[in-house]
Design a protein around this motif. Structure first.
Motif, PDB file in Angstrom:
ATOM      1  N   THR A  40     -17.408  35.836 -15.157  1.00  0.00           N
ATOM      2  CA  THR A  40     -16.456  36.071 -14.276  1.00  0.00           C
ATOM      3  C   THR A  40     -15.174  35.370 -14.081  1.00  0.00           C
ATOM      4  O   THR A  40     -15.723  34.042 -13.542  1.00  0.00           O
ATOM      5  N   PRO A  41     -14.024  35.403 -14.613  1.00  0.00           N
ATOM      6  CA  PRO A  41     -12.956  34.443 -14.211  1.00  0.00           C
ATOM      7  C   PRO A  41     -12.874  34.186 -12.583  1.00  0.00           C
ATOM      8  O   PRO A  41     -12.846  34.870 -11.805  1.00  0.00           O
ATOM      9  N   PRO A  42     -12.305  33.053 -12.163  1.00  0.00           N
ATOM     10  CA  PRO A  42     -12.222  32.798 -10.744  1.00  0.00           C
ATOM     11  C   PRO A  42     -10.885  33.599 -10.243  1.00  0.00           C
ATOM     12  O   PRO A  42     -10.195  33.897 -11.037  1.00  0.00           O
ATOM     13  N   SER A  43     -11.080  33.769  -9.071  1.00  0.00           N
ATOM     14  CA  SER A  43      -9.687  34.498  -8.323  1.00  0.00           C
ATOM     15  C   SER A  43      -8.578  33.656  -8.300  1.00  0.00           C
ATOM     16  O   SER A  43      -8.879  32.155  -8.308  1.00  0.00           O
ATOM     17  N   ALA A  44      -7.430  34.148  -8.139  1.00  0.00           N
ATOM     18  CA  ALA A  44      -6.226  33.265  -7.911  1.00  0.00           C
ATOM     19  C   ALA A  44      -6.293  32.494  -6.665  1.00  0.00           C
ATOM     20  O   ALA A  44      -5.974  31.229  -6.435  1.00  0.00           O
ATOM     21  N   GLU A  45      -6.962  33.182  -5.429  1.00  0.00           N
ATOM     22  CA  GLU A  45      -7.244  32.481  -4.350  1.00  0.00           C
ATOM     23  C   GLU A  45      -8.214  31.210  -4.545  1.00  0.00           C
ATOM     24  O   GLU A  45      -7.931  30.065  -3.923  1.00  0.00           O
ATOM     25  N   GLN A  46      -9.388  31.336  -5.283  1.00  0.00           N
ATOM     26  CA  GLN A  46     -10.233  30.255  -5.499  1.00  0.00           C
ATOM     27  C   GLN A  46      -9.446  29.056  -6.125  1.00  0.00           C
ATOM     28  O   GLN A  46      -9.844  27.912  -5.752  1.00  0.00           O
ATOM     29  N   LEU A  47      -8.750  29.470  -7.314  1.00  0.00           N
ATOM     30  CA  LEU A  47      -7.988  28.309  -7.793  1.00  0.00           C
ATOM     31  C   LEU A  47      -6.963  27.705  -6.984  1.00  0.00           C
ATOM     32  O   LEU A  47      -6.791  26.549  -7.003  1.00  0.00           O
ATOM     33  N   ALA A  48      -6.333  28.499  -6.087  1.00  0.00           N
ATOM     34  CA  ALA A  48      -5.305  27.902  -5.241  1.00  0.00           C
ATOM     35  C   ALA A  48      -6.086  27.004  -4.417  1.00  0.00           C
ATOM     36  O   ALA A  48      -5.663  25.852  -3.895  1.00  0.00           O
ATOM     37  N   GLN A  49      -7.186  27.229  -3.665  1.00  0.00           N
ATOM     38  CA  GLN A  49      -8.009  26.414  -2.995  1.00  0.00           C
ATOM     39  C   GLN A  49      -8.370  25.263  -3.362  1.00  0.00           C
ATOM     40  O   GLN A  49      -8.405  24.093  -2.761  1.00  0.00           O
ATOM     41  N   LEU A  50      -8.888  25.346  -4.713  1.00  0.00           N
ATOM     42  CA  LEU A  50      -9.231  24.045  -5.442  1.00  0.00           C
ATOM     43  C   LEU A  50      -8.008  23.172  -5.479  1.00  0.00           C
ATOM     44  O   LEU A  50      -8.273  21.927  -5.474  1.00  0.00           O
ATOM     45  N   CYS A  51      -6.821  23.756  -5.827  1.00  0.00           N
ATOM     46  CA  CYS A  51      -5.782  23.016  -6.031  1.00  0.00           C
ATOM     47  C   CYS A  51      -5.380  22.245  -4.837  1.00  0.00           C
ATOM     48  O   CYS A  51      -5.126  20.972  -4.705  1.00  0.00           O
ATOM     49  N   GLN A  52      -5.519  23.039  -3.728  1.00  0.00           N
ATOM     50  CA  GLN A  52      -5.195  22.397  -2.486  1.00  0.00           C
ATOM     51  C   GLN A  52      -6.211  21.233  -1.999  1.00  0.00           C
ATOM     52  O   GLN A  52      -5.823  20.183  -1.534  1.00  0.00           O
ATOM     53  N   LEU A  53      -7.411  21.624  -2.277  1.00  0.00           N
ATOM     54  CA  LEU A  53      -8.372  20.605  -1.762  1.00  0.00           C
ATOM     55  C   LEU A  53      -8.201  19.119  -2.690  1.00  0.00           C
ATOM     56  O   LEU A  53      -8.228  18.094  -2.228  1.00  0.00           O
ATOM     57  N   ALA A  54      -7.652  19.425  -4.245  1.00  0.00           N
ATOM     58  CA  ALA A  54      -7.425  18.119  -4.818  1.00  0.00           C
ATOM     59  C   ALA A  54      -5.942  17.471  -4.175  1.00  0.00           C
ATOM     60  O   ALA A  54      -6.288  16.345  -4.116  1.00  0.00           O
ATOM     61  N   GLN A  55      -5.129  17.888  -3.792  1.00  0.00           N
ATOM     62  CA  GLN A  55      -3.907  17.516  -3.101  1.00  0.00           C
ATOM     63  C   GLN A  55      -4.384  16.887  -1.786  1.00  0.00           C
ATOM     64  O   GLN A  55      -4.147  15.919  -1.582  1.00  0.00           O
ATOM     65  N   SER A  56      -5.378  17.560  -0.984  1.00  0.00           N
ATOM     66  CA  SER A  56      -5.827  16.826   0.102  1.00  0.00           C
ATOM     67  C   SER A  56      -6.414  15.640   0.014  1.00  0.00           C
ATOM     68  O   SER A  56      -6.719  15.008   1.008  1.00  0.00           O
ATOM     69  N   CYS A  57      -7.326  15.640  -1.136  1.00  0.00           N
ATOM     70  CA  CYS A  57      -8.119  14.439  -1.431  1.00  0.00           C
ATOM     71  C   CYS A  57      -7.320  13.298  -2.074  1.00  0.00           C
ATOM     72  O   CYS A  57      -7.557  12.361  -2.564  1.00  0.00           O
ATOM     73  N   GLY A  58      -5.717  13.318  -2.217  1.00  0.00           N
ATOM     74  CA  GLY A  58      -4.912  12.471  -2.568  1.00  0.00           C
ATOM     75  C   GLY A  58      -4.562  12.289  -4.159  1.00  0.00           C
ATOM     76  O   GLY A  58      -4.115  11.363  -4.528  1.00  0.00           O
ATOM     77  N   VAL A  59      -4.448  13.604  -4.486  1.00  0.00           N
ATOM     78  CA  VAL A  59      -4.015  13.769  -6.076  1.00  0.00           C
ATOM     79  C   VAL A  59      -3.042  14.837  -5.737  1.00  0.00           C
ATOM     80  O   VAL A  59      -3.103  15.867  -5.940  1.00  0.00           O
ATOM     81  N   PRO A  60      -1.628  14.263  -5.627  1.00  0.00           N
ATOM     82  CA  PRO A  60      -0.761  15.332  -5.350  1.00  0.00           C
ATOM     83  C   PRO A  60      -0.080  15.994  -6.614  1.00  0.00           C
ATOM     84  O   PRO A  60       0.587  17.021  -6.483  1.00  0.00           O
ATOM     85  N   ASN A  61      -0.296  15.200  -7.897  1.00  0.00           N
ATOM     86  CA  ASN A  61      -0.100  16.286  -8.951  1.00  0.00           C
ATOM     87  C   ASN A  61      -0.983  16.959  -9.646  1.00  0.00           C
ATOM     88  O   ASN A  61      -1.186  17.111 -10.617  1.00  0.00           O
ATOM     89  N   ALA A  62      -1.924  17.903  -8.530  1.00  0.00           N
ATOM     90  CA  ALA A  62      -2.729  18.716  -9.068  1.00  0.00           C
ATOM     91  C   ALA A  62      -1.893  20.086  -9.314  1.00  0.00           C
ATOM     92  O   ALA A  62      -1.146  20.567  -8.474  1.00  0.00           O
TER      93      ALA A  62
END
Length: 186
Positions: A161-183
């Motif tokens: 099953t592919p991830p939902s758009a919401e799951q992907l957005a949360q992971l991107c937000q996590l990356a940005q909050s962890c100091g990687v602004p270019n996620a």
């Protein structure tokens, strides 16, 4: 084709490009060809990137790294057991490359394909960011969080099953909050 023949093809498009990315399979499996092609591209004034699964020890090849502007690296899973279950080998080389390339300022991009049924994507994103965030000032490394799509994959992975758009957005937000602004999500 020989490296010179590849560069002849590239030259036809040179007015429209700034550089080349060499991928494969795994482009480093043809190391001597790769080195010669990179040298020719650099002589032509083009930037050069390598697209790698991380199995090659970049830290042991100063000659190659001197002519490669950067590496685009796949990090499938942080957990070695999960990685080995899918790829047949552990991820020690991949993680060693992640650390070394980040420290060397050669890590252009990290990519993680999100497959919820195979890998712990949240752990992978969090740990990758922990490694690369301190080096963002050296090179604004992009982190692509990629949606798994069951097309063109081996039979055993087509039913995942592919991830939902919401799951992907949360992971991107996590990356940005962890100091990687270019996620970004792709």
């Amino acid at each position: 084709m020989a490296p010179q023949q590849v560069m002849e093809e590239v030259a036809r498009n040179q007015p429209f490009i700034r550089g080349i990315t060499i991928s494969g399979g795994e482009c480093t499996r043809q190391r001597d060809f790769l080195l010669e092609l990179l040298l020719l591209a650099r002589q032509a004034g083009l930037n050069t990137l390598l697209d790698s699964n991380g199995s090659y020890d970049f830290s042991a090849d100063a000659e190659l790294m001197a002519v490669a502007d950067g590496v685009m690296l796949d990090v499938k899973a942080w957990d070695s057991v999960q990685h080995q279950r899918v790829t047949g080998r552990d991820n020690a080389a991949v993680l060693a490359n992640l650390f070394w390339l980040a420290q060397a300022g050669k890590l252009e991009e990290v990519r993680t394909v999100v497959v919820p049924e195979l890998f712990d994507a949240e752990q992978t994103v969090r740990e990758v960011c922990r490694v690369i965030a301190p080096y963002i000032p050296l090179r604004n490394t992009r982190y692509k969080i990629i949606c798994y799509r069951p097309f063109g994959v081996r039979q055993e992975y087509r039913g995942l099953t592919p991830p939902s758009a919401e799951q992907l957005a949360q992971l991107c937000q996590l990356a940005q909050s962890c100091g990687v602004p270019n996620a970004v999500v792709v």
